[in-house]
Write a protein that holds these residues in place. Structure first.
Motif, PDB file in Angstrom:
ATOM      1  N   LYS A 488      51.836  -3.946 -56.491  1.00  0.00           N
ATOM      2  CA  LYS A 488      51.380  -3.819 -55.085  1.00  0.00           C
ATOM      3  C   LYS A 488      50.491  -2.579 -54.912  1.00  0.00           C
ATOM      4  O   LYS A 488      49.446  -2.612 -54.242  1.00  0.00           O
ATOM      5  CB  LYS A 488      52.593  -3.725 -54.152  1.00  0.00           C
ATOM      6  N   GLY A 489      50.876  -1.442 -55.487  1.00  0.00           N
ATOM      7  CA  GLY A 489      50.061  -0.223 -55.398  1.00  0.00           C
ATOM      8  C   GLY A 489      48.691  -0.405 -56.035  1.00  0.00           C
ATOM      9  O   GLY A 489      47.671   0.074 -55.534  1.00  0.00           O
ATOM     10  N   TYR A 490      48.636  -1.163 -57.127  1.00  0.00           N
ATOM     11  CA  TYR A 490      47.369  -1.424 -57.816  1.00  0.00           C
ATOM     12  C   TYR A 490      46.426  -2.223 -56.927  1.00  0.00           C
ATOM     13  O   TYR A 490      45.226  -1.918 -56.815  1.00  0.00           O
ATOM     14  CB  TYR A 490      47.662  -2.163 -59.136  1.00  0.00           C
ATOM     15  N   ARG A 491      47.008  -3.282 -56.267  1.00  0.00           N
ATOM     16  CA  ARG A 491      46.161  -4.117 -55.381  1.00  0.00           C
ATOM     17  C   ARG A 491      45.613  -3.303 -54.196  1.00  0.00           C
ATOM     18  O   ARG A 491      44.442  -3.419 -53.831  1.00  0.00           O
ATOM     19  CB  ARG A 491      46.984  -5.306 -54.867  1.00  0.00           C
ATOM     20  N   GLU A 492      46.458  -2.459 -53.615  1.00  0.00           N
ATOM     21  CA  GLU A 492      45.987  -1.650 -52.468  1.00  0.00           C
ATOM     22  C   GLU A 492      44.915  -0.644 -52.904  1.00  0.00           C
ATOM     23  O   GLU A 492      43.931  -0.396 -52.162  1.00  0.00           O
ATOM     24  CB  GLU A 492      47.163  -0.909 -51.836  1.00  0.00           C
ATOM     25  N   LYS A 493      45.052  -0.080 -54.034  1.00  0.00           N
ATOM     26  CA  LYS A 493      44.050   0.861 -54.547  1.00  0.00           C
ATOM     27  C   LYS A 493      42.715   0.157 -54.793  1.00  0.00           C
ATOM     28  O   LYS A 493      41.635   0.679 -54.468  1.00  0.00           O
ATOM     29  CB  LYS A 493      44.581   1.492 -55.845  1.00  0.00           C
ATOM     30  N   LYS A 494      42.779  -1.066 -55.374  1.00  0.00           N
ATOM     31  CA  LYS A 494      41.557  -1.825 -55.638  1.00  0.00           C
ATOM     32  C   LYS A 494      40.841  -2.168 -54.328  1.00  0.00           C
ATOM     33  O   LYS A 494      39.608  -2.055 -54.234  1.00  0.00           O
ATOM     34  CB  LYS A 494      41.943  -3.097 -56.407  1.00  0.00           C
ATOM     35  N   LYS A 495      41.644  -2.556 -53.307  1.00  0.00           N
ATOM     36  CA  LYS A 495      41.064  -2.894 -51.999  1.00  0.00           C
ATOM     37  C   LYS A 495      40.392  -1.660 -51.361  1.00  0.00           C
ATOM     38  O   LYS A 495      39.300  -1.745 -50.790  1.00  0.00           O
ATOM     39  CB  LYS A 495      42.158  -3.430 -51.076  1.00  0.00           C
ATOM     40  N   ALA A 496      41.025  -0.483 -51.424  1.00  0.00           N
ATOM     41  CA  ALA A 496      40.469   0.759 -50.859  1.00  0.00           C
ATOM     42  C   ALA A 496      39.181   1.148 -51.572  1.00  0.00           C
ATOM     43  O   ALA A 496      38.204   1.583 -50.943  1.00  0.00           O
ATOM     44  CB  ALA A 496      41.494   1.874 -50.953  1.00  0.00           C
ATOM     45  N   ASN A 497      39.153   0.972 -52.911  1.00  0.00           N
ATOM     46  CA  ASN A 497      37.932   1.304 -53.675  1.00  0.00           C
ATOM     47  C   ASN A 497      36.772   0.407 -53.272  1.00  0.00           C
ATOM     48  O   ASN A 497      35.623   0.846 -53.158  1.00  0.00           O
ATOM     49  CB  ASN A 497      38.201   1.179 -55.173  1.00  0.00           C
ATOM     50  N   LEU A 498      37.074  -0.897 -53.026  1.00  0.00           N
ATOM     51  CA  LEU A 498      36.025  -1.847 -52.617  1.00  0.00           C
ATOM     52  C   LEU A 498      35.435  -1.450 -51.255  1.00  0.00           C
ATOM     53  O   LEU A 498      34.218  -1.472 -51.051  1.00  0.00           O
ATOM     54  CB  LEU A 498      36.610  -3.266 -52.564  1.00  0.00           C
ATOM     55  N   SER A 499      36.313  -1.077 -50.314  1.00  0.00           N
ATOM     56  CA  SER A 499      35.852  -0.656 -48.974  1.00  0.00           C
ATOM     57  C   SER A 499      34.985   0.600 -49.058  1.00  0.00           C
ATOM     58  O   SER A 499      33.966   0.728 -48.373  1.00  0.00           O
ATOM     59  CB  SER A 499      37.057  -0.395 -48.073  1.00  0.00           C
ATOM     60  N   LEU A 500      35.400   1.538 -49.912  1.00  0.00           N
ATOM     61  CA  LEU A 500      34.630   2.778 -50.073  1.00  0.00           C
ATOM     62  C   LEU A 500      33.253   2.491 -50.649  1.00  0.00           C
ATOM     63  O   LEU A 500      32.243   3.070 -50.223  1.00  0.00           O
ATOM     64  CB  LEU A 500      35.405   3.725 -50.986  1.00  0.00           C
ATOM     65  N   ILE A 501      33.161   1.560 -51.586  1.00  0.00           N
ATOM     66  CA  ILE A 501      31.858   1.186 -52.187  1.00  0.00           C
ATOM     67  C   ILE A 501      30.935   0.582 -51.129  1.00  0.00           C
ATOM     68  O   ILE A 501      29.744   0.893 -51.044  1.00  0.00           O
ATOM     69  CB  ILE A 501      32.082   0.206 -53.353  1.00  0.00           C
ATOM     70  N   GLN A 502      31.518  -0.297 -50.253  1.00  0.00           N
ATOM     71  CA  GLN A 502      30.702  -0.926 -49.195  1.00  0.00           C
ATOM     72  C   GLN A 502      30.154   0.118 -48.209  1.00  0.00           C
ATOM     73  O   GLN A 502      28.992   0.043 -47.787  1.00  0.00           O
ATOM     74  CB  GLN A 502      31.549  -1.965 -48.448  1.00  0.00           C
ATOM     75  N   LYS A 503      31.005   1.069 -47.836  1.00  0.00           N
ATOM     76  CA  LYS A 503      30.546   2.120 -46.908  1.00  0.00           C
ATOM     77  C   LYS A 503      29.456   2.981 -47.533  1.00  0.00           C
ATOM     78  O   LYS A 503      28.480   3.358 -46.871  1.00  0.00           O
ATOM     79  CB  LYS A 503      31.720   2.994 -46.489  1.00  0.00           C
ATOM     80  N   ASN A 504      29.602   3.288 -48.841  1.00  0.00           N
ATOM     81  CA  ASN A 504      28.570   4.086 -49.519  1.00  0.00           C
ATOM     82  C   ASN A 504      27.234   3.342 -49.558  1.00  0.00           C
ATOM     83  O   ASN A 504      26.158   3.935 -49.395  1.00  0.00           O
ATOM     84  CB  ASN A 504      29.015   4.443 -50.929  1.00  0.00           C
ATOM     85  N   GLU A 505      27.302   2.012 -49.752  1.00  0.00           N
ATOM     86  CA  GLU A 505      26.074   1.206 -49.774  1.00  0.00           C
ATOM     87  C   GLU A 505      25.392   1.218 -48.399  1.00  0.00           C
ATOM     88  O   GLU A 505      24.162   1.306 -48.285  1.00  0.00           O
ATOM     89  CB  GLU A 505      26.396  -0.229 -50.199  1.00  0.00           C
TER      90      GLU A 505
END
Length: 790
Positions: A488-505
């Protein structure tokens, strides 16, 4: 006794068209309306004279029509004549200042065209106006000059009129003997002339003088002879004044009935002609008659009417006289408060007549102060507006910076939350792992205990195995739970990283868009700057080369500092070659409306108009050049359907060098003066207070003439240098400081004068009151100064 004498008329100074019947006047009006334009000034002027003394409103109407046509046709003769007619109308209506200004303008034109008759007409009219203002010192030389002119021509009618005028001055100065001499001489000339007008005026004045000397029989004889001549002549205004004098005679003789009937006739005639001065005199005279007859109420009513009419026409002298009489009647009628009120009015006006000059000076200073104050307020408001705009830009930049900082803070918080969650998961896993290790140790301990006690406690074997089984099951469950938490912690971390990448773009795209917009703005700014720079090349092409000025005047300079790339100020030079080989060098410093691109556009129009005035219309006189330039500029702007009020201020000089080393200098200016240095003293010639452009009541520009020696200097300039803000207090440089500085450097070579002026200007802008910490001020306007040594 002042009002019993006939007010002197103007027509004696000009022979005019006489119309004997209304039908003939109507036919003249119709003829003027359909006449060709070149004949209309003469016809309308003659019609105006026909209404003189009969209907002053129509007199003014047709005089103005004549002036408008003459002005369009550049007919200087009728421009001068009609300006004098309009000035006469203003004096009859109690506006002496306007009258003097208009007749002075007419005199300038007459001198320019060398019209001797017109010059004498203006001189005599000015004498009459100053006489009516009780300014006898100014009136007397005008009258004497006019009388000498008519004596040389043996013109007995006008000799009679102006001998009578001079007698009137001596009468007002209480020199009765001299007054009587001139009045008798006037009657002698009038009889020789056999002119009814001169006979009527001369015998009226003589009769009034006899009345003053209490010779009633001779007074009545002269006044009746005057009355008869004026009745035959049929001029109601002049007849009205003689009736006033006759009424005063009857009042003095206590013939109240005859006095009242006579003054009532005078009042009816003055109403018919619209002569408000005569109406005031009639009311005061009628009030005196009623007062002598014992009717204080009726007398008070007449004095009140005279006072109201004097207030309406702003005639201070008769306001004072009426108020004095009202104070007397109100006291007789038992109204002491009102009597005191009018006595105070009388005293104040009487005193003010001796303080008018001082009042005008103070008023002029106050106007100047208020103008400077408004200019300062405008500058302050502009500064405040610029500061507010700058503050708004800083506020927007600060707001964007804070938004970006907040976004970075949110991203950092999310990263910290993810790291914290990861740390918690790792701690839980370690804790479970420790528990498993402990359990394994317990199992080993149990197995060891089992092996040791296997022999002793056979019954407990089954129980221990059961406990082992439960322990294994619990351990398995705990391991499964630990693995679930880790996933569960792995999935939440992956989701947070994806959101951060979108905001940076998204941030990167916005950054690219901002940079693109900045490139567009920079490109547009470059295009605009390139266009204005090219416009400067075009404007420089219309300016005369500095070398051409230095060639003709080795000791000279042009300090030219545009506020922007292009300027509204410009300098101008043209050389006119005369038939005899001599040259007239025309030089001007001009200041067009505004600065930058708008000012530069106006400067092109005005420069072209100056060139046409000299090259196309062959003008050499600065005053005439400015007249024609104003006409051409207005002609250009009238092509637009907009109300364009742009124009220019200018100082123009024409220099003609003579063989004896001197120079003939002619100069004219619109709002900008000329300064020249002679004998180590700086002198000023003031300009006409009107621009080259649209203005109310435009008048011809006056040309001043000077003869200057070798080594004398001329300075022409616009207002940019004197209006620059700076110095220790951030105030204007002002003309006084510029005047003093020019005088202090006047003996330096002119190239050094230019450098010193430029250095002082730049230091004045950059001067700081906080020891260099405060930046200098911007240049507020274009700067132009031209210096020439003859």
């Amino acid at each position: 006794m002042r009002k019993i004498f006939l007010l002197i008329t103007y027509v004696c100074a000009f022979t005019f068209f006489n119309v004997s019947a209304q039908t003939k006047t109507d036919s003249l009006i119709k003829a003027a309306e359909v006449a060709i334009p070149s004949n209309q000034p003469k016809l309308y002027s003659n019609i105006a004279w026909a209404f003189y003394g009969k209907d002053f409103d129509k007199f003014n109407l047709y005089a103005n029509k004549a002036y408008q046509v003459a002005h369009k046709l550049h007919d200087h003769y009728y421009r001068a004549l009609t300006l004098r007619q309009i000035g006469i109308y203003y004096d009859v209506n109690g506006e002496a200042k306007k009258a003097i200004a208009l007749i002075d303008s007419a005199l300038i034109i007459n001198k320019r065209i060398k019209d001797v008759g017109g010059i004498i007409a203006c001189v005599s009219s000015l004498g009459i106006i100053y006489f009516n203002q009780s300014n006898y010192e100014k009136a007397l030389p005008y009258y004497q000059e006019t009388l000498q002119h008519y004596e040389a021509k043996k013109d007995f009618a006008n000799m009679a009129n102006f001998a009578g005028n001079i007698g009137g001055i001596y009468r007002e100065l209480n020199e009765g003997k001299k007054a009587m001499q001139y009045y008798l001489k006037a009657c002698e000339y009038a009889d020789k002339s056999e002119k009814l007008k001169s006979i009527g005026i001369s015998y009226n004045n003589l009769g009034a003088q006899y009345l003053l000397e209490e010779n009633y029989s001779e007074s009545e004889r002269c006044l009746l002879k005057s009355l008869k001549a004026k009745e035959e002549l049929g001029e109601p205004q002049s007849l009205s004044y003689t009736l006033q004098s006759l009424s005063e005679l009857y009042l003095t003789q206590k013939k109240y009935k005859e006095a009242k009937e006579t003054i009532n006739k005078s009042f009816e005639l003055s109403k018919k002609t619209g002569d408000k001065k005569a109406q005031i005199l009639c009311m005061i005279e009628l009030g005196k008659i009623e007062l002598n007859m014992g009717d204080s109420i009726s007398a008070d009513s007449k004095f009140q009417s005279g006072y109201d009419l004097a207030v309406e026409t702003n005639n201070l002298y008769y306001q004072s006289e009426s108020a004095k009489k009202l104070s007397t009647t109100r006291k007789l009628l038992g109204n002491p408060i009102s009597a005191l009120h009018y006595h105070v009015i009388y005293s104040n006006i009487h005193d003010s007549l001796f303080r008018i000059d001082k009042f005008n000076a103070v008023n002029e200073m106050q106007t100047k102060y208020e103008t400077e104050k408004k200019e300062q307020e405008i500058v302050i408001l502009n500064k405040e507006r610029l500061l507010k705009n700058a503050e708004l830009m800083r506020s927007n930049e600060e707001r964007l910076r804070k938004i970006k900082e907040l976004e970075y803070a949110n991203q950092e918080k999310q990263m910290n939350d993810i790291l914290l969650q990861k740390t918690k998961s790792e701690n839980v896993a370690k804790e479970k792992e420790n528990q498993v290790l402990k359990m394994n140790e317990q199992v080993k301990s149990a197995e060891l205990a089992k092996s040791q006690a296997e022999k002793k406690e056979a019954n407990e074997l089954s129980k221990r195995r059961t406990l082992q089984l439960y322990g294994a099951m619990v351990a398995a469950v705990m391991v499964m739970m630990l693995l679930g938490l880790i996933y569960k912690g792995y999935r939440e971390k992956k989701k947070a990283n994806l959101s951060l990448i979108q905001k940076n773009e998204l941030i990167q795209q916005q950054k690219i868009e901002v940079e693109h917009q900045k490139e567009l703005v920079d490109e547009k700014n470059k295009e605009i700057t390139d266009s204005i720079t090219y416009a400067k090349r075009l404007q420089d092409a219309i300016l005369p080369p500095i070398e051409s000025i230095n060639t003709r005047f080795p000791q000279s300079f042009v300090l030219y500092k545009p506020k922007d790339i292009v300027a509204g100020d410009f300098y101008w030079m043209e050389v006119v070659r005369l038939v005899n080989g001599e040259e007239i060098i025309l030089v001007a410093a001009a200041d067009c409306t505004g600065h930058g691109v708008p000012g530069a556009m106006v400067s092109v129009v005005c420069s072209n108009a100056l060139n046409r005035s000299v090259k196309e219309f062959k003008l050499q006189d600065p005053g005439l050049i400015l007249d024609k330039t104003r006409e051409l500029v207005l002609e250009t702007f009238e092509k637009s359907d907009k109300d364009v009020k742009d124009g220019m201020d200018i100082s123009m000089v024409a220099i003609q060098k003579k063989s004896d080393g001197t120079s003939m200098v002619k100069w004219a200016g619109a709002n900008n003066p000329l300064w020249y240095i002679k004998n180590k003293e700086i002198l000023e010639i003031k300009a006409n207070k009107q621009p080259i452009g649209k203005s109310d009541n435009p008048l011809p520009f006056h040309t001043h003439e000077l003869t200057l020696e070798k080594g004398d200097s001329l300075y022409m300039f616009t207002d940019g240098y004197a209006d620059q803000f700076g110095g220790p207090k951030g105030k204007k440089f002002k003309y006084k400081q510029l005047n003093e500085y020019l005088l202090s450097i006047s003996e330096h070579p002119f190239n050094e004068q230019k450098s010193k002026l430029d250095l002082v200007f730049e230091n004045w802008k950059k001067w700081s009151s906080v020891e260099g910490e405060k930046p200098g001020l911007e240049q507020v306007d274009d700067v132009l100064i031209i210096g020439i040594q003859l």
